[in-house]
Design a protein around this motif. Structure first.
Motif, PDB file in Angstrom:
ATOM      1  N   ARG A  31       0.839  -1.207   0.000  1.00 10.14           N
ATOM      2  CA  ARG A  31       0.000   0.000   0.000  1.00 10.14           C
ATOM      3  C   ARG A  31       0.872   1.254   0.000  1.00 10.14           C
ATOM      4  NH1 ARG A  31      -3.190  -2.989   3.885  1.00 10.14           N
ATOM      5  NH2 ARG A  31      -5.350  -3.254   3.220  1.00 10.14           N
ATOM      6  N   VAL A  32       0.294   2.319  -0.527  1.00 10.64           N
ATOM      7  CA  VAL A  32       0.823   3.673  -0.328  1.00 10.64           C
ATOM      8  C   VAL A  32      -0.314   4.433   0.338  1.00 10.64           C
ATOM      9  CG1 VAL A  32       1.556   5.809  -1.399  1.00 10.64           C
ATOM     10  CG2 VAL A  32       2.432   3.659  -2.255  1.00 10.64           C
ATOM     11  N   ASP A  33      -0.122   4.831   1.578  1.00  5.80           N
ATOM     12  CA  ASP A  33      -1.201   5.364   2.403  1.00  5.80           C
ATOM     13  C   ASP A  33      -2.298   4.294   2.493  1.00  5.80           C
ATOM     14  OD1 ASP A  33       0.192   7.695   2.812  1.00  5.80           O
ATOM     15  OD2 ASP A  33      -0.710   8.727   1.112  1.00  5.80           O
ATOM     16  N   SER A  34      -3.490   4.574   1.991  1.00 10.56           N
ATOM     17  CA  SER A  34      -4.571   3.583   2.061  1.00 10.56           C
ATOM     18  C   SER A  34      -4.862   2.951   0.700  1.00 10.56           C
ATOM     19  CB  SER A  34      -5.851   4.247   2.596  1.00 10.56           C
ATOM     20  OG  SER A  34      -6.251   5.313   1.745  1.00 10.56           O
ATOM     21  N   THR A  35      -3.987   3.212  -0.283  1.00  4.70           N
ATOM     22  CA  THR A  35      -4.231   2.751  -1.652  1.00  4.70           C
ATOM     23  C   THR A  35      -3.350   1.551  -1.997  1.00  4.70           C
ATOM     24  OG1 THR A  35      -4.753   5.009  -2.339  1.00  4.70           O
ATOM     25  CG2 THR A  35      -4.247   3.429  -4.084  1.00  4.70           C
ATOM     26  N   PHE A  36      -3.959   0.514  -2.576  1.00  6.72           N
ATOM     27  CA  PHE A  36      -3.195  -0.637  -3.052  1.00  6.72           C
ATOM     28  C   PHE A  36      -2.367  -0.222  -4.267  1.00  6.72           C
ATOM     29  CE2 PHE A  36      -7.108  -2.646  -1.240  1.00  6.72           C
ATOM     30  CZ  PHE A  36      -6.493  -3.189  -0.119  1.00  6.72           C
ATOM     31  N   VAL A  37      -1.157  -0.760  -4.371  1.00  2.21           N
ATOM     32  CA  VAL A  37      -0.242  -0.332  -5.424  1.00  2.21           C
ATOM     33  C   VAL A  37       0.048  -1.479  -6.385  1.00  2.21           C
ATOM     34  CG1 VAL A  37       1.924   0.840  -5.912  1.00  2.21           C
ATOM     35  CG2 VAL A  37       0.836   1.155  -3.715  1.00  2.21           C
ATOM     36  N   LEU A  93       1.856 -10.560   4.702  1.00  2.00           N
ATOM     37  CA  LEU A  93       2.990  -9.662   4.915  1.00  2.00           C
ATOM     38  C   LEU A  93       2.589  -8.276   4.410  1.00  2.00           C
ATOM     39  CD1 LEU A  93       5.977  -9.256   5.722  1.00  2.00           C
ATOM     40  CD2 LEU A  93       6.591  -9.897   3.385  1.00  2.00           C
ATOM     41  N   LYS A  94       2.375  -7.335   5.326  1.00  2.00           N
ATOM     42  CA  LYS A  94       1.905  -6.000   4.950  1.00  2.00           C
ATOM     43  C   LYS A  94       3.086  -5.057   4.748  1.00  2.00           C
ATOM     44  CE  LYS A  94      -2.446  -6.569   7.451  1.00  2.00           C
ATOM     45  NZ  LYS A  94      -3.315  -6.072   8.539  1.00  2.00           N
ATOM     46  N   ILE A  95       3.135  -4.444   3.563  1.00  2.00           N
ATOM     47  CA  ILE A  95       4.225  -3.537   3.199  1.00  2.00           C
ATOM     48  C   ILE A  95       3.659  -2.142   2.939  1.00  2.00           C
ATOM     49  CG2 ILE A  95       6.098  -3.069   1.585  1.00  2.00           C
ATOM     50  CD1 ILE A  95       6.549  -5.550   3.291  1.00  2.00           C
ATOM     51  N   GLN A  96       4.212  -1.139   3.599  1.00  2.00           N
ATOM     52  CA  GLN A  96       3.783   0.259   3.418  1.00  2.00           C
ATOM     53  C   GLN A  96       4.917   1.027   2.743  1.00  2.00           C
ATOM     54  OE1 GLN A  96       0.656   1.236   4.524  1.00  2.00           O
ATOM     55  NE2 GLN A  96       0.890   3.200   3.543  1.00  2.00           N
ATOM     56  N   LEU A  97       4.664   1.557   1.552  1.00  2.00           N
ATOM     57  CA  LEU A  97       5.668   2.333   0.831  1.00  2.00           C
ATOM     58  C   LEU A  97       5.339   3.815   0.892  1.00  2.00           C
ATOM     59  CD1 LEU A  97       6.284   0.118  -2.349  1.00  2.00           C
ATOM     60  CD2 LEU A  97       7.541   0.135  -0.200  1.00  2.00           C
TER      61      LEU A  97
END
Length: 239
Positions: A31-37, A93-97
């Motif tokens: 995700r980037v903020d709350s948006t899937f990338v 596995l949650k990844i935040q960019l």
């Protein structure tokens, strides 16, 4: 000779088995903020195996503890993550960019710069500037008698609609300032006669509107690329 060959083959198989014994297929989401990338490259530096995220931000890789993953994409900050036992035990596995920041150009302050309450230190931040529509609505809601009278007459509701239209016009103006016509037609593949309709489509997205209000061009561009894909699919279906 044959015995030696089979012994070497057996040892090789054992070695491969031991290497894969502790590996596990992991499902991740980016995700980037709350948006899937979509389209983020995911590389396992240890095995050199790679994949990329789909439109819902999902990816799958076979991993083990100690593997190092590298997440990279255009306009996003590259992230390196070392896999720990907790990652292997987790269901996802949650990844935040983060989006890359664009350096500002040099600002030249001229001698005739206007003196304001902010730069004199009287207030800590700029006073909010209200539009005509906002001032009218505020006036209609002020006063002990004006508020109920304007509500009953429908004036307040009409002014609310005018304010909503005014806010949309401001957002459209910001989009026209940030993105030129060729960006819509060449990069986003939006037909010229559909540009205004696409702009209206974009300002219905809360994340995109927030990025516009915060004057974050990088994040706005990131969101508009994603919105263009959705819009083109809708128009292709309608046509």
């Amino acid at each position: 000779m044959n015995n030696s060959y089979f012994l070497l083959l057996f040892l090789f198989c054992q070695m491969v088995f031991c290497q894969n014994k502790n590996r596990k297929e992991i499902h991740g989401i980016i995700r980037v903020d709350s948006t899937f990338v979509e389209g983020v490259n995911v590389l396992n530096e240890n095995t050199q195996k790679a994949t990329s995220s789909d439109r819902s931000g999902n990816f799958v890789l076979v991993l083990k503890e100690g593997d190092v993953l590298v997440f990279s994409a255009v306009n996003l900050v590259t992230l390196r993550k070392k896999i720990v036992s907790a990652d292997l035990e987790s269901s996802v596995l949650k990844i935040q960019l983060q989006t890359e920041s664009i350096p500002l150009k040099e600002v030249v302050v001229k001698e005739e710069t206007r003196i304001t309450a902010e730069n004199l230190g009287i207030i800590s931040k700029p006073a909010k500037k209200y539009t005509v529509a906002e001032r009218r609505l505020y006036t209609a809601r002020s006063g002990l008698l004006d508020r109920p009278l304007n509500w009953m007459s429908g004036k307040t509701a009409r002014l609310k609609k005018e304010l909503a239209v005014s806010e949309k016009e401001q957002l459209m103006a910001k989009m026209e300032y940030l993105f030129e016509e060729h960006f819509y037609t060449e990069t986003l593949k939006i037909r010229k006669d559909y540009i205004r309709d696409f702009q209206l489509f974009c300002i219905e997205n809360n994340d995109f509107v927030t990025s516009l209000k915060e004057k974050n061009k990088t994040l706005s561009k990131f969101y508009i690329l994603s919105l263009a894909k959705d819009y083109n699919k809708i128009t292709a279906y309608e046509n």
